[in-house]
Design an enzyme around this catalytic site. Structure first.
Site, PDB file in Angstrom:
ATOM      1  N   ASN A  58      20.340 -37.001   8.521  1.00  0.00           N
ATOM      2  CA  ASN A  58      20.708 -35.604   8.789  1.00  0.00           C
ATOM      3  C   ASN A  58      22.187 -35.359   8.506  1.00  0.00           C
ATOM      4  O   ASN A  58      22.566 -34.328   7.935  1.00  0.00           O
ATOM      5  CB  ASN A  58      20.413 -35.251  10.246  1.00  0.00           C
ATOM      6  CG  ASN A  58      18.932 -35.062  10.523  1.00  0.00           C
ATOM      7  OD1 ASN A  58      18.121 -34.986   9.608  1.00  0.00           O
ATOM      8  ND2 ASN A  58      18.580 -34.989  11.792  1.00  0.00           N
ATOM      9  N   ARG A 384       6.942 -27.346  -0.513  1.00  0.00           N
ATOM     10  CA  ARG A 384       7.093 -28.797  -0.562  1.00  0.00           C
ATOM     11  C   ARG A 384       5.690 -29.396  -0.496  1.00  0.00           C
ATOM     12  O   ARG A 384       4.957 -29.149   0.454  1.00  0.00           O
ATOM     13  CB  ARG A 384       7.926 -29.321   0.611  1.00  0.00           C
ATOM     14  CG  ARG A 384       9.340 -28.763   0.687  1.00  0.00           C
ATOM     15  CD  ARG A 384      10.147 -29.473   1.766  1.00  0.00           C
ATOM     16  NE  ARG A 384      11.344 -28.747   2.117  1.00  0.00           N
ATOM     17  CZ  ARG A 384      12.497 -28.816   1.448  1.00  0.00           C
ATOM     18  NH1 ARG A 384      12.576 -29.577   0.379  1.00  0.00           N
ATOM     19  NH2 ARG A 384      13.550 -28.126   1.839  1.00  0.00           N
ATOM     20  N   ARG A 414      15.038 -27.280  -1.635  1.00  0.00           N
ATOM     21  CA  ARG A 414      16.149 -28.232  -1.704  1.00  0.00           C
ATOM     22  C   ARG A 414      15.673 -29.677  -1.622  1.00  0.00           C
ATOM     23  O   ARG A 414      14.895 -30.044  -0.739  1.00  0.00           O
ATOM     24  CB  ARG A 414      17.146 -27.953  -0.583  1.00  0.00           C
ATOM     25  CG  ARG A 414      18.390 -28.831  -0.633  1.00  0.00           C
ATOM     26  CD  ARG A 414      19.375 -28.427   0.424  1.00  0.00           C
ATOM     27  NE  ARG A 414      19.909 -27.103   0.166  1.00  0.00           N
ATOM     28  CZ  ARG A 414      20.206 -26.227   1.123  1.00  0.00           C
ATOM     29  NH1 ARG A 414      19.984 -26.526   2.388  1.00  0.00           N
ATOM     30  NH2 ARG A 414      20.709 -25.052   0.810  1.00  0.00           N
ATOM     31  N   HIS A 444       8.929 -18.880   0.406  1.00  0.00           N
ATOM     32  CA  HIS A 444       8.820 -19.847   1.497  1.00  0.00           C
ATOM     33  C   HIS A 444       7.522 -19.661   2.283  1.00  0.00           C
ATOM     34  O   HIS A 444       7.195 -20.465   3.150  1.00  0.00           O
ATOM     35  CB  HIS A 444      10.036 -19.692   2.425  1.00  0.00           C
ATOM     36  CG  HIS A 444      10.218 -20.794   3.410  1.00  0.00           C
ATOM     37  ND1 HIS A 444      10.029 -20.620   4.765  1.00  0.00           N
ATOM     38  CD2 HIS A 444      10.571 -22.090   3.246  1.00  0.00           C
ATOM     39  CE1 HIS A 444      10.263 -21.750   5.398  1.00  0.00           C
ATOM     40  NE2 HIS A 444      10.602 -22.663   4.502  1.00  0.00           N
ATOM     41  N   TYR A 477       5.154 -33.269  11.856  1.00  0.00           N
ATOM     42  CA  TYR A 477       5.654 -31.933  12.193  1.00  0.00           C
ATOM     43  C   TYR A 477       4.586 -31.187  12.982  1.00  0.00           C
ATOM     44  O   TYR A 477       3.413 -31.203  12.617  1.00  0.00           O
ATOM     45  CB  TYR A 477       5.957 -31.125  10.928  1.00  0.00           C
ATOM     46  CG  TYR A 477       7.201 -31.504  10.174  1.00  0.00           C
ATOM     47  CD1 TYR A 477       7.733 -32.792  10.235  1.00  0.00           C
ATOM     48  CD2 TYR A 477       7.848 -30.585   9.366  1.00  0.00           C
ATOM     49  CE1 TYR A 477       8.868 -33.140   9.525  1.00  0.00           C
ATOM     50  CE2 TYR A 477       8.993 -30.922   8.639  1.00  0.00           C
ATOM     51  CZ  TYR A 477       9.486 -32.202   8.732  1.00  0.00           C
ATOM     52  OH  TYR A 477      10.607 -32.536   8.019  1.00  0.00           O
ATOM     53  N   ARG A 573      14.474 -25.456  18.345  1.00  0.00           N
ATOM     54  CA  ARG A 573      14.716 -26.878  18.162  1.00  0.00           C
ATOM     55  C   ARG A 573      16.129 -27.168  17.664  1.00  0.00           C
ATOM     56  O   ARG A 573      16.786 -28.085  18.120  1.00  0.00           O
ATOM     57  CB  ARG A 573      13.707 -27.449  17.160  1.00  0.00           C
ATOM     58  CG  ARG A 573      13.829 -28.968  16.991  1.00  0.00           C
ATOM     59  CD  ARG A 573      13.127 -29.455  15.740  1.00  0.00           C
ATOM     60  NE  ARG A 573      13.896 -29.169  14.542  1.00  0.00           N
ATOM     61  CZ  ARG A 573      13.408 -28.628  13.438  1.00  0.00           C
ATOM     62  NH1 ARG A 573      12.150 -28.278  13.385  1.00  0.00           N
ATOM     63  NH2 ARG A 573      14.182 -28.415  12.388  1.00  0.00           N
ATOM     64  N   HIS A 601       8.098 -27.598  14.682  1.00  0.00           N
ATOM     65  CA  HIS A 601       8.335 -26.864  13.442  1.00  0.00           C
ATOM     66  C   HIS A 601       7.649 -25.503  13.394  1.00  0.00           C
ATOM     67  O   HIS A 601       8.003 -24.661  12.565  1.00  0.00           O
ATOM     68  CB  HIS A 601       7.866 -27.722  12.258  1.00  0.00           C
ATOM     69  CG  HIS A 601       8.316 -27.228  10.926  1.00  0.00           C
ATOM     70  ND1 HIS A 601       7.463 -26.603  10.034  1.00  0.00           N
ATOM     71  CD2 HIS A 601       9.534 -27.253  10.326  1.00  0.00           C
ATOM     72  CE1 HIS A 601       8.132 -26.274   8.941  1.00  0.00           C
ATOM     73  NE2 HIS A 601       9.395 -26.652   9.086  1.00  0.00           N
TER      74      HIS A 601
END
Length: 720
Positions: A58, A384, A414, A444, A477, A573, A601
């Protein structure tokens, strides 16, 4: 009594610093919570090491993206202020101090874990030597497998300074020739093809297995590479570069532009340089000069550089040192229809709660669509998808079966740009119509749309998700998948796909809201309705679960709600720029963060609608969007209402309520300091992840619920 800061805030809410937390500092606070799990004695040892490696990864991404953006602003003399009124330079200064704190905490966590792991036969070695047999094995391994791929390079005017790749690790050596005393500096870069850690097998050691970082092995056996020289100094370093991608809005060939941008990213400006604390001073001076550091952040450590690489050690096959494996349930609702996803969805709406319920049902939905002769069309968004995607395979199978298949592949995801380019090529070769969406907006939204010929007409089946169609992340997730055959949702899905593929902006939708068109406005309408309820003396509550809250307008609207008497509970979160519990500003707002075995998530919004929460009257939405400027202004997102009674209750009275009740994995945000403190158990500890692992969902269980007793959750007095 109120503190001085609280008194100041109570009278000066116009000050940005009094109203909002800094986005970057809030993110660093989130990563501190992740890092804290590495020191959580309730977790198995290798899981603690996993949290440490995640915290390290991270931090790398933060440097490569967020810090890089601020450095770019400073370099370009941009003076735009952050939400809390700070210049880019001021933010970088604060970040540098905080990074040093977190670096110290990371090394302390590793030093705490080393002896504990060693006690279990897993040794992570630094500069200390292994036992005699292991040393002999390591030396031979170095000669046989590492030396052949290393390329020592002299650093002098006759040799150009070698390029150090992003996240590249290397070693510098200050050498003295034994024959004549002449001095030489040599650089050895560690090729990315080499493993980060060398594992000495148990049969070659006196006690368990040994892991040695490859760069440490290079330093340890450097004399074998430099015969005839005395090593006067050495040091290991690691480089992080600007990894954000900028694409020209007027690009004629988007795919070619992205391929070029990916190449540019690999050579981005150095943002961070990590060094050994004992790095040779002469070599360090040369390294700083040749890398042209400028505004780069330089950190020195006595411990391990690149802590994210510890993920390799987590892979050690020691199940007793990891969480007990969990096998997700497959929805009984679908099995009751002999595995026919379409029959189950046709009966009534379904919500699947991942990872507690298997993502395989989403894949089966697409596989069945690909094989079903009645299916005429499939449309799918892909943000993704991972490097081994059953979703991609299903779409290819459908196209090869002569179905009309459209895939919206987002190239701007990304760090997944290269993988998405690869998938786009494979899909196109199979006959799939590949669309890249908008140049200046990311697509998205997580959405599938299947059109099937039935009973003389067509029926549309839809899947809306809060998470990606990714086979790995869906196991860790927590996300929601919503399936429906409601014709109104089908028409809305068609409008949204037409918007993405043909830029045909919908004039209105029947169910869903879409950003950047009207998603924000839909949420504002519901917040305003709760404000009106509070002013009328009716119950007024808002529960929200998102990953981040940074959008100024949304924060201000929630402040307005608090001041009107609306009770607002936020489960966030990660980043939160809102200050909760500030007298006169946000008295009625509480913010908590859950960090645990699974990564929270899902995005959920719940509005009391004139009645206390939880209740049948509540209005519930799931969304692909966080409450961030980028999601509301620059991304195509969905906000999906849940009206089916069973689905409504599952999301409100199971998912959301369990998050509010959690005590074992929860942190509360202090609105004055910006610090988070663990929730203290009041004698009734509750772990929402364990609850979902041991209790069935509602909408996915079908008739199986008749033989199951699901503990009913109730809100405690006073809330959380």
């Amino acid at each position: 009594m109120m503190s001085t800061l609280q008194q100041d805030q109570a009278t000066d809410f116009a000050s940005p610093e009094a109203r909002y937390f800094n986005r970057e500092m809030s993110w660093l606070s989130f990563n501190e919570r992740v890092l804290a799990e590495a020191r959580n004695p309730a977790y198995p040892l290798l899981e603690r090491l996993r949290f440490l490696s995640i915290a390290g990864s991270n931090m790398d991404e933060f440097a490569m993206i967020r810090m890089a953006g601020l450095v770019g602003q400073v370099r370009s003399r941009v003076t735009t202020l952050s939400i809390d009124g700070k210049t880019p330079s001021q933010q970088l200064s604060a970040i540098a101090a905080r990074l040093r704190q977190l670096e110290t905490m990371q090394q302390a966590a590793l030093e705490e874990l080393r002896p504990l792991l060693a006690g279990q036969g897993i040794h992570i070695k630094g500069g200390d030597l292994a036992d005699e047999r292991a040393e002999a094995w390591l030396k031979q391994y170095f000669l046989d497998h590492i030396v052949p791929v290393l390329t020592p390079q002299a650093i002098d005017p006759a040799h150009p300074f070698p390029f150090v790749a992003n996240q590249g690790i290397g070693a510098l050596f200050n050498l003295e020739r034994k024959e004549d005393g002449s001095r030489l500096v040599e650089m050895v870069l560690i090729p990315g093809a080499l493993p980060r850690f060398i594992r000495v097998p148990q049969e070659m050691t006196d006690d368990g297995v040994i892991y040695v970082a490859t760069e440490r092995l290079v330093v340890r056996f450097a004399p074998l590479m430099f015969p005839g020289f005395t090593i006067r100094g050495d040091g290991v370093f690691r480089v992080l570069r600007d990894s954000d991608i900028e694409v020209e809005e007027e690009a004629e060939d988007l795919v070619r532009e992205f391929r070029s941008a990916i190449q540019r990213r690999r050579r981005g400006q150095v943002i961070m340089l990590e060094l050994d604390e004992s790095f040779d001073p002469e070599a360090e001076e040369l390294l700083r000069e040749k890398l042209g550091l400028g505004e780069a952040f330089v950190t020195k450590t006595l411990g391990m550089i690149g802590i994210g690489g510890l993920a390799a050690v987590v892979g050690e096959d020691r199940p007793e040192l990891k969480f007990v494996p969990y096998t997700p349930r497959y929805p009984e609702r679908v099995m009751e229809h002999d595995g026919d996803c379409f029959a189950a969805i046709r009966e009534k709406d379904i919500v699947i709660h991942h990872p507690y319920e298997s993502f395989e049902v989403v894949v089966d939905f697409l596989r069945q669509a690909a094989a079903d002769p009645a299916v005429v069309s499939i449309k799918q968004t892909l943000y993704r998808a991972g490097n081994q995607s059953p979703v991609i395979a299903a779409l290819i199978e459908a196209a090869e079966a002569a179905k009309s298949v459209t895939a919206v592949v987002e190239l701007k995801a990304r760090f997944d740009e290269e993988q998405n380019l690869k998938w786009a090529g494979e899909l196109e070769r199979a006959g799939v119509q590949v669309i890249y969406g908008f140049i200046d907006w990311k697509t998205h939204a997580k959405m599938s749309m299947v059109v099937r010929a039935e009973e003389g007409g067509y029926r549309t089946y839809c899947h809306f998700g809060t998470g990606n169609y990714h086979p790995i992340t869906t196991r860790i997730y927590t996300d929601l998948s919503f399936f429906t055959a409601d014709p109104a949702f089908g028409r809305d899905a068609a409008r949204l796909f037409n918007f993405i593929t043909g830029y045909v902006e919908p004039q209105g939708t029947e169910r869903i809201a879409i950003s950047p068109l009207n998603l924000r406005e839909r949420l504002y309408e519901h917040i305003d309705a709760e404000i009106a309820n509070a002013r009328a003396g009716d119950p007024a509550e808002i529960w929200v679960k998102v990953n981040s809250l940074t959008e100024k307008g949304m924060i201000d609207r929630l402040y307005d709600a608090s001041q009107a008497g609306v009770r607002v509970v936020l489960v966030i979160r990660g980043i939160c720029c809102l200050r909760p519990g500030v007298p006169g500003l946000s008295d009625n707002i509480t913010v908590k963060s859950i960090i645990g075995r699974f990564l929270e998530h899902s995005r959920i919004w719940a509005f009391g609608n004139g009645a206390p929460l939880p209740g049948d009257q509540a209005i519930i939405y799931i969304s692909s969007a966080d409450a961030m400027s980028r999601n509301l202004n620059r991304r195509v997102e969905t906000l999906v209402p849940l009206t089916n009674a069973t689905v409504h209750d599952q999301v409100l009275e199971q998912v959301l309520l369990a998050n509010l009740l959690d005590t074992e994995q929860s942190w509360l945000l202090d609105g004055e300091t910006g610090e988070y403190e663990r929730v203290e158990d009041d004698g009734e500890p509750f772990n929402c992840h364990e609850y979902f692992m041991t209790n069935p969902s509602l909408s996915g269980r079908g008739g199986a619920l008749k033989d199951s007793r699901v503990p009913r959750l109730t809100l405690r007095k006073g809330g959380m």
